[in-house]
Design an enzyme around this catalytic site. Sequence first.
Site, PDB file in Angstrom:
ATOM      1  N   HIS A  87      -3.291  -4.188  -5.182  1.00 47.94           N
ATOM      2  CA  HIS A  87      -3.581  -3.650  -3.861  1.00 47.94           C
ATOM      3  C   HIS A  87      -5.050  -3.832  -3.508  1.00 47.94           C
ATOM      4  O   HIS A  87      -5.917  -3.138  -4.014  1.00 47.94           O
ATOM      5  CB  HIS A  87      -3.187  -2.165  -3.805  1.00 47.94           C
ATOM      6  CG  HIS A  87      -3.410  -1.530  -2.469  1.00 47.94           C
ATOM      7  ND1 HIS A  87      -3.749  -0.211  -2.313  1.00 47.94           N
ATOM      8  CD2 HIS A  87      -3.343  -2.052  -1.219  1.00 47.94           C
ATOM      9  CE1 HIS A  87      -3.881   0.062  -1.034  1.00 47.94           C
ATOM     10  NE2 HIS A  87      -3.647  -1.042  -0.348  1.00 47.94           N
ATOM     11  N   ASN A  91      -4.914   6.371  -1.247  1.00 52.55           N
ATOM     12  CA  ASN A  91      -4.180   6.954  -0.120  1.00 52.55           C
ATOM     13  C   ASN A  91      -3.657   8.351  -0.426  1.00 52.55           C
ATOM     14  O   ASN A  91      -3.291   9.090   0.493  1.00 52.55           O
ATOM     15  CB  ASN A  91      -3.044   6.040   0.313  1.00 52.55           C
ATOM     16  CG  ASN A  91      -3.530   4.905   1.176  1.00 52.55           C
ATOM     17  OD1 ASN A  91      -4.533   5.025   1.869  1.00 52.55           O
ATOM     18  ND2 ASN A  91      -2.835   3.778   1.124  1.00 52.55           N
ATOM     19  N   SER A  97       0.820  -1.206   0.000  1.00 52.25           N
ATOM     20  CA  SER A  97       0.000   0.000   0.000  1.00 52.25           C
ATOM     21  C   SER A  97       0.854   1.257   0.000  1.00 52.25           C
ATOM     22  O   SER A  97       0.319   2.359  -0.152  1.00 52.25           O
ATOM     23  CB  SER A  97      -0.911   0.019   1.233  1.00 52.25           C
ATOM     24  OG  SER A  97      -0.136   0.033   2.422  1.00 52.25           O
ATOM     25  N   GLU A 101      -6.533  -1.889  -6.642  1.00 55.59           N
ATOM     26  CA  GLU A 101      -5.686  -0.988  -7.410  1.00 55.59           C
ATOM     27  C   GLU A 101      -4.614  -1.823  -8.110  1.00 55.59           C
ATOM     28  O   GLU A 101      -3.818  -2.490  -7.447  1.00 55.59           O
ATOM     29  CB  GLU A 101      -5.024   0.051  -6.497  1.00 55.59           C
ATOM     30  CG  GLU A 101      -5.982   1.072  -5.918  1.00 55.59           C
ATOM     31  CD  GLU A 101      -5.286   2.079  -5.027  1.00 55.59           C
ATOM     32  OE1 GLU A 101      -5.570   3.277  -5.130  1.00 55.59           O
ATOM     33  OE2 GLU A 101      -4.432   1.665  -4.202  1.00 55.59           O
TER      34      GLU A 101
END
Length: 509
Positions: free
Chosen positions: A150, A200, A129, A162
């Site tokens: 991900h 993120n 991540s 992802e």
Amino acid sequence: MTDHTTATALPASAVVGVIGAGTMGAGIAQVAAAAGHPVVLLDAAPGAAAKGKEAVAKQLGKRVEKGRMTEADRDALLERITVVDALEGLSDAALVVEAIVERLDVKQEVFGTLEDLCGESVILASNTSSLSLTAIGAGLKRPERLVGMHFFNPAPVMQLVEVISGVATDPGVAATVHATAAAWGKSPVHARSTPGFIVNRVARPFYAESLRVLEEQAADVATIDAVMRECGGFRMGPFQLMDLIGHDVNYAVTSSVFAAYYNDKRFLPSLVQKDLVDAGWLGRKTGRGFYDYAEGAETPEPATAALASTPEGPVVCDAGAPLLDRLRANGIEVEVEEADDFSITVDGVVLLPSDGGTATEVAEAEGLTDVVVYDLALDYMQATRMAVAVADQAVPGTLEKAVGLLQAAGFTVSVIDDVPGLIVTRTVAMLANEAADAVFQGVAGAGDVDTAMTKGVNYPRGPLAWAEDLGLERLHATLTNLYETYHEDRYRPSPLLRRKVLGGTRFHA
């Protein structure tokens, strides 16, 4: 992002290896096995892989109890998961997904060993991540076979995957993984390996703007959370979510993205959150964060305005005012005029939707005194709470008239200090701006960004789609007004957003 090669998913007969049998690894193994793949599960800790399979069995048992799965289907799924105790057990895998410790050297060593053990056509995928896929693959003989995959926790439930491409990743490999994730029932998106990937990175303002409102003493934690939920339509308020994630984790991610972007002020960590980390108040897992989770602790209530009288004067409303339909639906007689300023006027009080400035700034600029600004709602007809702020120049009684009108329209009203952009307005503007920059810098396409934010963190709308519905020109003006107040680079509008406004184009066709 450039166009991605089309590809077909790996066949269900292809062996999928999973390294790491913790919550995430076991969840990934369950997802692959549910799609029909034979799965080989490995963990370096003795007995951990078996415990991971047991955890899967326990989760599936709950589904059986609730009638969502038959015992036969559960048993068949579990039979497809084989536990091994060495990397050699993954030699026949067509795809290996690692979900191990976030250490670059460990991941590089594992993948280097797998290159020698598995066939040349194996796809190596990292669930990282935070680490660079390019860096992970730097020492590999075939870095083009490495891709990011991900997942979000819990993997069997969360839809987003992802698919991350490093500098050397073969587009065909990324396309195969994307197709495979889709075949597994997920909503995959393509992204380039940059700090934070999509979610993120783009999610930082969700926390940062509420933390800033708190720092500026405009509203308390419970009020900010309530406004974000009941007006903005988010499933959880930012402080609730930070407490759930854990402040050690959330602060570390923010700090990591901040450092990775060479201390770009857009990602500046909050001293308020750092204090919680330093105190060991990490959220739910320690029993204390922004909220107290001790047994018997009282949950604070959001600030709610007392019941006020409905103004007696006529309500004059601009035809474009967001609250027009809400007022009418609640039986309020409205005189409509073409003012082109979204204004609502009642008994001398002017109500305006926030445009990123303060009520005080708006009053001064327009030569007015009795000005109240209200926040952005996901759906003005469905929202149950509205945040408002009053100009410093306003005479006594101004706020009460505005509150009375909004209460008559069916809102619970939270009065906050006159902070720029209130709560939802500034947050959505900053989310959309960060999303625009991600597209501008080739991290992902607009559609993938919106999918990532709705499927990965359950936002009620993709930030770019929301921005387009709000109006890109108005969004740009909101960011410009925030910048004019703070004069901080953090609020600079994205060059791509500015281009869209000037060219009259959109992010989505």
